[in-house]
Enzyme design. Structure first.
Site: not given
Length: 606
Positions: A131, A242
């Protein structure tokens, strides 16, 4: 509602590559204490023995290769994986310093030396970063998710890892990156996709607070996020690194964190992707010794083979009271949103608490701590199942007639066009002004459906003349009103050279939509301009690119129609920018979505 949004390549079932599923694992407990080899062994064994999962959770995604509490020693999770025969998606954590990155490489090299062939047998892929692109975005910065890395820095790190592995026994392992789907659909980050072997995507409908994100919409929001990522992946494998729903914590928009909703999300999302695409759920346990808020663990603070809610998937041969498993069903989707509460990078990368997703692009799947692996050579693509009803061919000269509903109307000059109705949508062939758009030819247009080749916009940016200096950033929605215009960027591959491209606007009726929606008021149409240069996330009303030419206009926009804006030779290898503006009192806000029935601006090719 179970919609077939997530479609797998037909050969997937016959592919020899294994599909992996597991959980995300941090490097420290919630009190900062390092997770040791024995701790990892207990967690890996618990994952394998969870009731209801038939022993299918045999993989683990790691955020870092460094053992917590050491400068650069290999994580003890590797030895635990060797003992328990748990497959690993190794993580290389990125930060703002070269020293920290070099320590990750040192730990990786040491692990290769220490474990040799055992490591080759365990590792399914290496994820470089987690991220980082999201953290440096305006939303990530607003949520205090720094430090982050820009696309050039991430690509440099990816290439450095590939170079470091090129002479080692791990040289054949796929190297990828993990980020939020909103980062991937932002065309300014396209170089990262080009550099990786697989794309790891994080998506959390719970955090998509700018949308209707109750559990009833969790399934569609997730699958839209996954599909949007696949659409820009360039055919590379997209792994789910995720996702999950919290068992406790505060409300997030319309999302409620509780056991019942966590179980529903597992059933409607997890059970549809397990066994179909590499998936790393968030998470096995995140509450030892203290529970974070929100908490996503399927087990409580004490490790137990009995999960907090039933993980049994429909059709699973396992009989159980509580557990999840891998399923052979297929389906997935996405959504947009705005910032909500988030955690700091340190929290997310160590204790592995998910970060708030960047919800400012079409469809939002929030991301958080983790990188995800799926090193299957088979691309798990999302193919909209669009049904062709019939094809109409219209050959006209000035003026041209076209149909909207039951009415016959007149527009600009056009040439012969062939358009195809999808899902019963009546096609409105909007005339093409050849004199106004030199690139257009007299060739027939490509179909106004997404059955064949099509390009999804890689950037959508709204501007508002009432807020002329405000940069709204990327969006998942097209917004067109008397004061608001939207800019669209398309990146056309060089493979389209010599082919015909059609700019089309698809506008089905609401009852034809499965995963999207729109609001429409007022009367009027849309003007479509081609820009001299593409827009970017910093575009405002005052700094917007100059327009090159008005391509065409839709004089009276009505639901249930598909419009051919213009056709001609493809701008192969070009990043093309278009501006959509309203005429009259039209006010339209729609979610750009290629799932049935597709809605929005696309480029089709033939």
């Amino acid at each position: 509602m179970r919609t077939s949004i997530f479609a797998l390549v037909a050969s997937l079932a016959a592919a020899s590559a294994q599909v992996y599923q597991g959980f995300n694992y941090g490097s420290v407990f919630t009190n900062g204490a390092p997770i040791t080899e024995q701790d990892y062994e207990r967690e890996f064994n618990t994952a394998k023995q969870l009731q209801g999962t038939s022993g299918r959770f045999t993989s683990a995604r790691l955020f870092t290769t460094i053992q917590a509490g050491t400068p650069n020693a290999p994580t003890e999770a590797i030895q635990a994986a060797k003992v328990t025969q748990t497959k690993l998606l190794l993580g290389i954590f990125l930060s703002s310093t070269d020293e920290a990155f070099n320590n990750e490489l040192t730990a990786l090299r040491s692990a290769i030396t220490q474990f040799g062939q055992d490591l080759v047998d365990l590792v399914i892929g290496i994820s470089v970063g987690s991220e980082d692109l999201y953290r440096i975005s305006p939303t990530g910065i607003e949520n205090k998710s720094n430090p982050g890395e820009g696309p050039d820095a991430v690509v440099r790190r990816i290439n450095a890892v590939k170079q470091a592995l090129s002479t080692t026994i791990l040289r054949s392992k796929p190297v990828g990156h993990v980020d939020t789907w909103t980062a991937y659909v932002n065309s300014s980050n396209a170089a990262v996709i080009d550099a990786v072997d697989f794309v790891g995507v994080d998506a959390y409908p719970y955090f998509q607070t700018t949308q209707a994100n109750s559990i009833e919409n969790g399934e569609s929001l997730f699958f839209e996020a996954y599909n949007a990522t696949v659409a820009v992946s360039g055919g590379k494998p997209v792994w789910i690194t995720e996702t999950g729903w919290p068992v406790s914590g505060p409300n997030s928009g319309q999302a409620v964190a509780n056991l019942a909703n966590a179980e529903t999300y597992w059933d409607e999302v997890g059970c549809r992707v397990f066994g179909q695409v590499n998936t790393f759920w968030y998470t096995l346990r995140d509450s030892f010794p203290n529970a974070p808020s929100p908490s996503f663990g399927v087990v409580g603070s004490t490790l137990s083979n009995t999960p907090l809610y039933d993980l049994t998937c429909p059709g699973d041969s396992s009989s159980s009271s509580a557990s999840a498993g891998s399923s052979t069903s297929s389906s997935v989707a996405i959504s947009s949103g705005a910032p909500g509460a988030s955690t700091t990078p340190a929290q997310r990368e160590t204790s592995a608490t998910p970060s708030v997703p960047s919800q400012d692009t079409p469809s939002q799947g929030a991301g958080s701590s983790g990188s995800s692996p799926v090193s299957s050579p088979v691309q798990n693509t999302v193919a909209p199942s669009v049904k062709t009803i019939m094809t109409y061919t219209t050959v006209t000269t000035c003026p041209v007639t076209y149909t909207e509903g039951s009415e016959t109307k007149t527009s600009l000059t056009t040439s012969a066009v062939a358009v195809t109705s999808t899902h019963g949508t009546t096609l409105a062939t909007v005339a093409t002004s050849v004199s106004a758009y030199a690139a257009l030819s007299t060739a027939e247009s490509c179909p106004t459906n997404l059955n064949g080749n099509f390009e999804f916009p890689h950037l959508i940016v709204p501007v508002d003349k009432n807020q002329p200096d405000k940069a709204f950033g990327t969006s998942f929605n097209g917004r067109i009103s008397p004061t608001i215009s939207s800019f669209f960027n398309f990146d056309l591959p060089t493979s389209l050279a010599g082919k015909t491209c059609s700019l089309v606007f698809l506008f089905p009726k609401r009852d034809q939509l499965q995963t999207a929606n729109y609001t429409l008021s007022g009367t009027g149409g849309i003007t479509i301009d081609r820009l001299k240069s593409p827009s970017d996330s910093a575009t405002t009303y005052n700094n917007q690119p100059e327009f090159n030419v008005t391509v065409n206009s839709i004089p009276d926009l009505q639901p249930g129609n598909s419009y051919v804006i213009g056709s001609g030779g493809c701008f192969a290898g070009d990043r093309s920018g278009y501006k959509l503006s309203a005429t009259g009192s039209l006010d339209l806000d729609y979610f750009q979505d290629f799932n049935p029935s597709p809605i929005g601006l696309y480029i089709t090719s033939c």
